[in-house]
Structure formats: structure tokens, C-alpha cells
Design a protein around this motif. Sequence first.
Motif, short mmCIF file in Angstrom:
data_model
loop_
_atom_site.label_atom_id
_atom_site.label_comp_id
_atom_site.label_asym_id
_atom_site.label_seq_id
_atom_site.Cartn_x
_atom_site.Cartn_y
_atom_site.Cartn_z
N ARG A 52 0.75 -1.55 0.18
CA ARG A 52 -0.19 -0.32 -0.42
C ARG A 52 0.56 1.04 0.02
NH1 ARG A 52 -5.26 -0.99 2.62
NH2 ARG A 52 -5.39 -2.95 2.03
N ASP A 53 2.21 1.21 0.47
CA ASP A 53 2.49 2.56 0.48
C ASP A 53 3.83 2.49 -0.39
OD1 ASP A 53 4.34 4.78 2.07
OD2 ASP A 53 5.69 3.27 2.66
N ASP A 54 3.23 2.86 -1.34
CA ASP A 54 4.09 3.03 -2.42
C ASP A 54 3.87 4.72 -3.23
OD1 ASP A 54 4.62 3.78 -5.18
OD2 ASP A 54 4.35 1.33 -6.11
N PRO A 55 4.85 5.25 -3.14
CA PRO A 55 4.59 6.74 -3.52
C PRO A 55 4.43 7.08 -4.97
CG PRO A 55 7.14 6.65 -3.47
CD PRO A 55 5.96 4.84 -2.59
N GLU A 56 4.82 6.38 -5.83
CA GLU A 56 3.75 6.15 -7.06
C GLU A 56 2.56 6.38 -7.47
OE1 GLU A 56 6.46 7.30 -9.42
OE2 GLU A 56 7.68 6.89 -7.24
N ASP A 57 1.76 5.70 -5.99
CA ASP A 57 0.42 5.24 -6.13
C ASP A 57 -0.27 6.70 -6.88
OD1 ASP A 57 0.47 2.93 -6.48
OD2 ASP A 57 0.12 2.39 -4.42
N GLY A 58 -0.26 7.55 -6.23
CA GLY A 58 -0.82 9.58 -5.75
C GLY A 58 -0.55 10.00 -7.37
N HIS A 59 0.04 8.91 -8.22
CA HIS A 59 -0.10 9.92 -8.97
C HIS A 59 0.77 9.18 -10.69
CE1 HIS A 59 4.80 9.60 -10.41
NE2 HIS A 59 4.91 9.25 -8.90
N SER A 60 -0.84 7.83 -10.33
CA SER A 60 -0.47 6.97 -11.43
C SER A 60 -2.20 6.15 -11.75
CB SER A 60 0.02 5.32 -10.83
OG SER A 60 1.51 5.63 -10.62
N ILE A 61 -2.36 5.58 -12.76
CA ILE A 61 -3.65 5.43 -13.41
C ILE A 61 -3.63 4.45 -12.71
CG2 ILE A 61 -4.95 5.33 -15.53
CD1 ILE A 61 -3.22 7.19 -17.23
#
Length: 156
Positions: free
Chosen positions: A49-58
Amino acid sequence: MIASPPPSDASGMSSIVVREIANDVEMEAVYRLRDDVFVHEQDLTHDARDDPEDGHSIHLLAFDGGTPVGTGRVTLYGREAQVAWVAVAISHRRRGVGDAIMRALIERSRHEGATFMSLNAQAHAIPFYTRLGFESISGEFRMGGIAHRVMTRRLV
Ligand code: COA
């Protein structure tokens, strides 16, 4: 919404719909699938769950009759589309769900102007990605204790 054709198997499974997540509740469904596959099944990571790329991904989800059964993510860096966290519920494998997710990620990335796609493929999944037009461009390396290779595919 990206609707994929029904898988051509004899399992009686209804049609699969693949689309981008619409809200935080659906992001939770993404995390649950990641937890089931990458934490509990594969022991690849302790925290999916803690992946910094998630916030700017599709983020895409595949639904079977309203139930989330697969997921995948693409992150755009200029012309490069990086795919990660592709997972299908163990109950729904080898029915075309992963293929439908990847085709939707490819279509969406093209739409966003990406010209090539890259990913870190687990060794067992190399035939899956090869069938989708990807080629290995690296030697084998281990990540989370699992052998991987970098694979890429042109989108134009
Ligand atoms: N071994 C060899 N070929 C495979 C394969 C496997 N384990 N899984 C899929 N393929 C190939 C086959 O050619 C298959 O077509 P076929 O079933 O008609 O022979 C084709 O890819 C399409 O497969 P599909 O049914 O769409 O794949 P799937 O829905 O089972 O999803 C994964 C594939 C890899 C996403 C799924 O196995 C999974 O979630 N695995 C655990 C998580 C994981 O490893 N993710 C990838 C991280 S890089």
C-alpha cells in the motif's frame, strides 16, 4: 470506461469489464488484490500500500459481475509508461483477465501520448508479457526474493 471482450473459455464466467478506478473505495479494492497476491500469496513485500508512485498513477480494476478480480497500474514519465502491480485473483487466472488489464493499460497509455512501455516482469510471467509484445532487455535480477527481468514494448 474500457470494456473488454468476454474471455473465450468454458468456465461460464460472465464478461469482464476493465476500467479506471473511480474513488477511494475502489482504491481499497486495488490494495486488497495487491495484499492477497503480493503479500500473502507471493511474500514479495510486507506492504503493498505504501508506494509513493500511487498518487500520480492510473489504476485499473477488472470486474467480474461487479466483483474486483484484477488490477494494474501505469505511471507516465514523459513518453514512457511504466507498468506495475499487475495482479489477478487466483480464482480468476488463465481466463484472459490479465490480458484484458494489460491491453487496457496499453490503450490508455497510448491515449496519454506514451510511445513505449516498461515493466519489471517476474520470471514466471515472461510468457504472459511476451504474448503481449514485450521483450526482455535485461538480465535476471532479484526483487523481493523473486527473479525478474526488465521488459519493454513500443506503443507506436
Ligand atoms: N505461465 C505461462 N504463460 C502464462 C501464464 C503463466 N503463469 N499466465 C498467463 N500466461 C500466458 C498464456 O499464454 C495465456 O494464454 P492461455 O491461458 O490461453 O495459454 C496468456 O498469457 C494470457 O493469460 P491471462 O489468462 O490473461 O493471464 P492471467 O489473467 O492469469 O494473469 C498474471 C496473468 C501474471 C497477471 C497472473 O498470473 C497473476 O496475477 N500472477 C500473480 C501476480 C504476478 O505475478 N503478477 C505479475 C508481476 S510482473
